[in-house]
Design an enzyme around this catalytic site. Sequence first.
Site, mmCIF file in Angstrom:
data_model
loop_
_atom_site.group_PDB
_atom_site.id
_atom_site.type_symbol
_atom_site.label_atom_id
_atom_site.label_comp_id
_atom_site.label_asym_id
_atom_site.label_seq_id
_atom_site.Cartn_x
_atom_site.Cartn_y
_atom_site.Cartn_z
ATOM 1 C CD GLU A 676 -1.963 41.456 -24.856
ATOM 2 O OE1 GLU A 676 -2.542 40.558 -25.780
ATOM 3 O OE2 GLU A 676 -1.316 42.531 -24.455
ATOM 4 C CG ASN A 699 -7.001 36.346 -29.269
ATOM 5 O OD1 ASN A 699 -8.197 35.952 -29.475
ATOM 6 N ND2 ASN A 699 -6.780 37.859 -29.910
ATOM 7 C CG ASP A 700 -1.176 37.139 -26.462
ATOM 8 O OD1 ASP A 700 -0.594 35.744 -27.292
ATOM 9 O OD2 ASP A 700 -1.159 38.114 -27.266
ATOM 10 N NE ARG A 710 -2.578 34.386 -30.705
ATOM 11 C CZ ARG A 710 -2.769 36.533 -30.479
ATOM 12 N NH1 ARG A 710 -1.860 36.476 -29.039
ATOM 13 N NH2 ARG A 710 -3.997 36.778 -31.193
HETATM 14 C C1 PEP Z 1 -5.473 39.034 -26.926
HETATM 15 O O1 PEP Z 1 -4.411 38.751 -26.899
HETATM 16 O O2 PEP Z 1 -6.356 38.857 -26.860
HETATM 17 C C2 PEP Z 1 -5.402 40.660 -27.871
HETATM 18 C C3 PEP Z 1 -6.453 41.044 -28.705
HETATM 19 O O3 PEP Z 1 -3.993 40.500 -28.947
HETATM 20 P P1 PEP Z 1 -4.176 40.186 -29.968
HETATM 21 O O4 PEP Z 1 -4.748 38.688 -30.509
HETATM 22 O O5 PEP Z 1 -2.937 41.594 -31.085
HETATM 23 O O6 PEP Z 1 -2.359 39.228 -29.436
HETATM 24 MG MG MG Z 2 -1.754 39.821 -27.607
#
Ligand code: PEP
Ligand code: MG
Length: 818
Positions: A676, A699-700, A710
């Site tokens: 991440e 996402n991260d 985000r």
């Molecule tokens: C991500 O960061 O893509 C992930 C799956 O974790 P979360 O969205 O729970 O931070």
């Molecule tokens: Mg994450």
Amino acid sequence: MNVVRLTAPFAGWAMPIDEVPDPVFAERMMGDGIAIDPIEGVLRAPADATVIMVAPTRHAVTLKLANGAELLIHIGLETVALAGEGFAALVADGQAVKAGDPLIRFEMDEVAERAKSLVTPILIANEGYAVTALAAGTVAAGAPLFEVSAVGATQAAAPTSEDSASCEVVIPMANGVHARPAARIAAALKPFGAEVSFAAHGRTANARSTVAMLGLGLRHGDSLLILARGEDARAAVTTVAALIESGMGEAGEPPAPVAAVPAPRGATTAAPGFAVGTAFPFAIADIVVAEVGHGASAERTALEEALAAVRAGLAEAKDGKGAEIALAHQAIAEDPDLIAKAQELIAQGKSAGFAWRAATRAQIAAIEATGDRLLIERAADLKDIERQVIAAITGTAAAAPTLPEGAVLIADELLPSQFLALDPARLAAIVTARGGPTSHVAILAASAGVPMIVAAGDAVLGIQPDTAMIVDADAASLVVAPDEAALAEARQRVEKGRALHAVHVAAASELCRTADGSRIEIFANLAMPEEADRAVASGAEGCGLLRTEFLFLDRAEPPSEDEQAGIYADIARRLDGRPLILRTLDIGGDKPVSYLPMPAEENPALGQRGVRLSLARPDLLKTQFRAILRGVPAAQCRIMLPMVVDATECARARAVYDEALAETGLTAVPLGVMIETPAAAMLADTLAANADFLSIGTNDLTQYALAADRGNAATAAMIDGLHPAVLRLIAAAVDGARKHKRWIGTCGGMASEPLAAAILIGLGLDELSATPAAIPALKAVIRRLDIGECRTLATRALAASSAAEVRALAAQAIREAA
Ligand code: PEP
Ligand code: MG
């Protein structure tokens, strides 16, 4: 050859031609045939044929079949008005094609949005042929559609004399002579015996043949010479000229391209979906309370009784999301600070209702002053309990409105208890002026399948009751009081969405493979036990990310080992032996909890979150490892660590895990890491040497790679996992995993996007873990992909310079795979 059998040029819903919602086709003015409402965007040849002509606006094609029949395929209705936008011709006039060859590619969404309908008439345009339908209802591309048999062409009556006539007209129709006017011209000539032809652009065409007329490509403002020979030549010319000059109801300037409906400023998708309904404004005034009480003792008792009644009501919520939210509400109704503050005010002579409201409002103001988006969304829970307690004190019955069928509920803000009091079956959508996408009511709406838009702004509060509305929650856009055509089109989209979803769901339980047979695992991201059932029903082959923090948030103390073990076991059972990847606690940063007080951090996303917090609290981590090992059968179980930067963290966490293993004496399970952070992606080889598998959290990874928060609306548009910078980090992670022959998947939001699937697969991922609702459509797209083409696409995407460029490449690849 007398009989030609035609196959469906695309998958979709086949219907008799007389059901086409356009009389020109339904009344067979263009000819006889069948129609299909397509569910894919490539039109293929229904038989071996020669292309007579692709319309200059590429929305229609005519083919000459082996038995001389002229086949017209008209993609959608009134699509000529799109002036070619959204259509690409894949063949040229005069070209010989084989059954199944792609003829025209079209952007389904764009065309569906802008044209009257996607229903595509497929018909024989010349006389002397009979049509026998072979299909009705759902058809696959290439399935038998209808047969065309030559029955002896009927010729137009031969001219009986050499009378001739001509007349020149200018085409007044906004969209020129497209299929509809051509059909009407041919129909108007039926009573006449004369031979009538059109001359324009240096070519001539038989005016009794719609196909031939279309071939002239007559546009608005073109001049056309009408020529006739025969006894009634003059009358025929006069009739056709008058018909054309009347404009046939289509006179006017060519239309400017339709502008997309602008999204309300700041409007955000809280629960996905598309709906049509009528406005149901829902406003609730504060319950009126007197400021002065009737003595401290009586008021204290009134507050205590009201709190007890509310807690008892909350305890009745047995399962589902409602129960989890009720747990959070219980905590508020038991909050010692809140109660103490209210008691203090009662002691000063205030009424119970006034005191409770003042205490909660002070708390809400303090929360709002933090400016923390997530905390502010939780303020709605406080407002909810404020209202419930005051309703109990004053004996005011909770206002549960009776919704009309298909209501689009419009509110300033909606509280969880208000949502739970509504009948979701009557709720088409929810639009709130304020609120946030991660609020509890948003979670409830998503779980109930109700599309929801939040932060749509105060303007929505002025929408009058019963106004028709189209709510496109996926695009966070609204249409208020649409015209009949837009409404009909939207209804069709709802219907079609349902039909398409049903087709995808029917095939979702099969294991996912690309068209060339490469196996891609499609797992689900889960955050609640009940979601596992829906995931399995949607075709999930396992859980690629269990966000275990759902167990730790919104409560006064952490869950015990037993409680955790029980819930993990429940989820494993619901997955029925399918793999379950549990992520250890990922709190801190954007997911704060009250019982783990953390010093205020200037940049919480860069602070003590994920595995960093777990390593600072190894007691919590070990309890969680033990609970997982005890709860989940080893054959199903994998554990992964969030927010890892390098192998040192992995080794430290593994030491805690080894202790848990030794203490429980249970079988070891794979321990993996999430990629991440850019650091983890770049060091993926050294991480892979220390971890049993890798899973990319896009996402991260995206927010850290692009330095864009985000959770910040101002940077929301920048957050795109298809940015080549993010893709290069993913490629590095895959390289690292391969070096040590490790399994690598992805579980960020990007894995739910069908558009991203081809690139992620091309980059070499073994698994995509998506939100359960996205799985059927994701599998349907992947089944059309070829692994070699995915790799080529990924290579091109890595060389791109922007996310927009990558999106265009991916969209093209998906279209071509259709
Ligand atoms: C991500 O960061 O893509 C992930 C799956 O974790 P979360 O969205 O729970 O931070
Ligand atoms: Mg994450």
